[in-house]
Design an enzyme around this catalytic site. Structure first.
Site, PDB file in Angstrom:
ATOM      1  N   LYS A  44       0.845  -1.205   0.000  1.00 27.59           N
ATOM      2  CA  LYS A  44       0.000   0.000   0.000  1.00 27.59           C
ATOM      3  C   LYS A  44       0.878   1.252   0.000  1.00 27.59           C
ATOM      4  O   LYS A  44       2.095   1.165   0.238  1.00 27.59           O
ATOM      5  CB  LYS A  44      -0.910  -0.014   1.236  1.00 27.59           C
ATOM      6  CG  LYS A  44      -0.172  -0.026   2.573  1.00 27.59           C
ATOM      7  CD  LYS A  44      -1.122  -0.323   3.740  1.00 27.59           C
ATOM      8  CE  LYS A  44      -0.368  -0.388   5.062  1.00 27.59           C
ATOM      9  NZ  LYS A  44      -1.244  -0.849   6.167  1.00 27.59           N
ATOM     10  N   TYR A 272      16.418  30.154   6.693  1.00 28.30           N
ATOM     11  CA  TYR A 272      15.287  30.858   7.317  1.00 28.30           C
ATOM     12  C   TYR A 272      15.436  30.925   8.837  1.00 28.30           C
ATOM     13  O   TYR A 272      15.751  29.923   9.480  1.00 28.30           O
ATOM     14  CB  TYR A 272      13.980  30.129   7.012  1.00 28.30           C
ATOM     15  CG  TYR A 272      13.515  30.236   5.591  1.00 28.30           C
ATOM     16  CD1 TYR A 272      13.216  31.482   5.013  1.00 28.30           C
ATOM     17  CD2 TYR A 272      13.344  29.086   4.827  1.00 28.30           C
ATOM     18  CE1 TYR A 272      12.768  31.562   3.696  1.00 28.30           C
ATOM     19  CE2 TYR A 272      12.893  29.159   3.518  1.00 28.30           C
ATOM     20  CZ  TYR A 272      12.616  30.396   2.956  1.00 28.30           C
ATOM     21  OH  TYR A 272      12.170  30.467   1.670  1.00 28.30           O
TER      22      TYR A 272
HETATM   23  C1  LIG Z   1      -0.455  -1.795   6.884  1.00 31.83           C
HETATM   24  C2  LIG Z   1      -0.969  -3.098   7.338  1.00 31.83           C
HETATM   25  C3  LIG Z   1      -0.115  -4.203   7.459  1.00 31.83           C
HETATM   26  C4  LIG Z   1       1.394  -4.086   7.353  1.00 31.83           C
HETATM   27  O1  LIG Z   1       1.889  -3.581   8.586  1.00 31.83           O
HETATM   28  P1  LIG Z   1       3.466  -3.393   8.842  1.00 31.83           P
HETATM   29  O2  LIG Z   1       3.524  -2.903  10.243  1.00 31.83           O
HETATM   30  O3  LIG Z   1       3.929  -2.387   7.860  1.00 31.83           O
HETATM   31  O4  LIG Z   1       4.104  -4.710   8.654  1.00 31.83           O
HETATM   32  C5  LIG Z   1      -0.680  -5.424   7.738  1.00 31.83           C
HETATM   33  N1  LIG Z   1      -2.016  -5.551   7.910  1.00 31.83           N
HETATM   34  C6  LIG Z   1      -2.853  -4.501   7.838  1.00 31.83           C
HETATM   35  C7  LIG Z   1      -4.316  -4.706   8.064  1.00 31.83           C
HETATM   36  C8  LIG Z   1      -2.365  -3.244   7.565  1.00 31.83           C
HETATM   37  O5  LIG Z   1      -3.209  -2.196   7.520  1.00 31.83           O
END
Ligand SMILES: *Cc1c(COP(=O)(O)O)cnc(C)c1O
Length: 379
Positions: A44, A272
């Protein structure tokens, strides 16, 4: 609306992200060896900033049998690239997205009664059950069937004609904290939910609970499959759960070069707000990367970069497009490589250092590397 031209295509900018796909493949193999179960590679948010299509392909080459995304849109990007392994959408999209999700053979996560009803009708209507993964909220408190509604939801699915429960899963809230009891409690609650389902004849092929931290730290969370995200990229799920301790290697390098160099006198203010002044006479280099690329402004006077194979402090307020580096007596040369994250020579700057200095987590650093940075994949 037209699509913004990707700066990545121009090849003019020296500032870039380099992603080592060999590291991704290694990390998948490492996670598979550690857990001994199927890997669902979570790609994702554009593969946590690493480029979802390339990472997904590398993860599959490394042995992942599933991919997971947060959004239908993210799944469609993978399908458009010709990736044909099963893809789990980790949360319910709006009901209106269901036709596209099913047309692209993305596997829905489901938990709301009306969402399940629409999926059921779709499966029934096409004469082929929709394979779903039911998500139960065992204590994360985000999405999923609340425990007290679980029996009713399972009954709804059990009597449906258009649904097939391929998976049941949950998500862990504190798997990165081995010292607390939360994970054991969640798993116990999850196991009760599984037996409720089993009594109604629902025994799915894929039971899964573990994110990266759960996969690494809680053998009891591994089940049929694990869902690592951050670990795939070789990054630590928490600063006291170092990825390196588990044989995971970072895939990302953030690289630029010196764009400007000047000699300054002791006391000369920089950037800045004049929040830094030269401690003595010496050289300051300017590097064309800033917070619009994802360098947190919170790193002002709190990070180091690599130049000529050694660490140098990033100094003065981080600006939108540029940062400055204190080089002491070593004259920087325009065009010389500057490494902001990753290795140069014997030295290495970790994403974890930025996360600590900016008071955040590796996830946020990686996902906030913006689209303005061209991504170069190798290996
Ligand atoms: C994002 C997510 C993961 C992966 O989690 P990590 O901590 O990056 O390994 C797994 N399961 C769900 C439901 C998630 O939303």
């Amino acid at each position: 609306m037209t699509r913004m031209a990707t700066p990545a295509r121009t090849g003019l900018r020296p500032t870039r992200l380099e992603i080592d796909l060999g590291a991704i493949r290694h990390n998948v193999r490492q996670l598979a060896a550690t857990t001994g179960v199927e890997i669902c590679a979570v790609v994702k948010a554009d593969g946590y900033g690493h480029g979802s299509v390339e990472v997904a392909r590398a993860a599959v080459e490394g042995g992942a049998s599933w991919l997971a995304v947060a959004l239908v849109e993210e799944g469609l990007v993978l399908r458009d690239a010709g990736i044909d392994v099963p893809i789990l959408v980790l949360s319910e999209p709006p009901v209106a997205a269901i036709p596209q999700m099913l047309a692209a053979e993305l596997t829905p996560t489901a938990y709301r009664e009306p969402f399940l009803a629409v999926l059921d009708a779709a499966g029934h209507g096409r004469g082929r059950a929709v394979a779903i993964h039911l998500k139960v909220d065992s204590g994360m408190g985000r999405v999923g069937v609340p425990i007290d509604e679980w029996p009713a939801r399972v009954k709804q699915v059990a009597v449906s004609r258009g649904l097939e429960v391929q998976g049941i899963f949950t998500h862990l809230a504190r798997a990165d904290e081995p010292g607390v009891q939360t994970t054991e409690q969640q798993l116990a609650s999850f196991d009760r939910a599984l037996s409720v389902a089993s009594k109604l004849g629902i025994d799915p092929e894929l039971v899964h609970t573990a994110n990266s931290a759960g996969s690494l730290l809680f053998p009891a969370a591994r089940r049929d499959m694990v869902r690592p995200g951050i670990g795939l990229y070789g990054l630590s799920p928490a600063l006291d759960v170092p990825a390196a301790d588990h044989g995971l290697v970072p895939a990302l390098r953030l690289v630029s070069e010196v764009a400007f160099a000047k000699r300054v006198a002791a006391g000369t203010p920089v950037s800045y707000g004049h929040r830094w002044r030269a401690p003595e006479d010496g050289w300051v280099a300017t590097v064309p990367i800033g917070y619009a690329d994802g360098v947190p402004r919170a790193l002002t006077n709190r990070a180091q970069v690599l130049l000529k194979g050694r660490r140098r402090p990033m100094v003065g307020t981080v600006t939108m497009d540029q940062v400055m580096v204190w080089c002491d007596d070593a004259e920087p040369v325009v065009g010389e490589e500057v490494v902001l994250l990753g290795e140069q020579g014997e030295e290495c700057v970790l994403v974890e250092e930025w996360a600590a200095a900016a008071d955040t987590i590796t996830y946020e650093i990686a996902t906030q590397l913006t689209a303005r940075l061209p991504r170069y994949h190798r290996g």
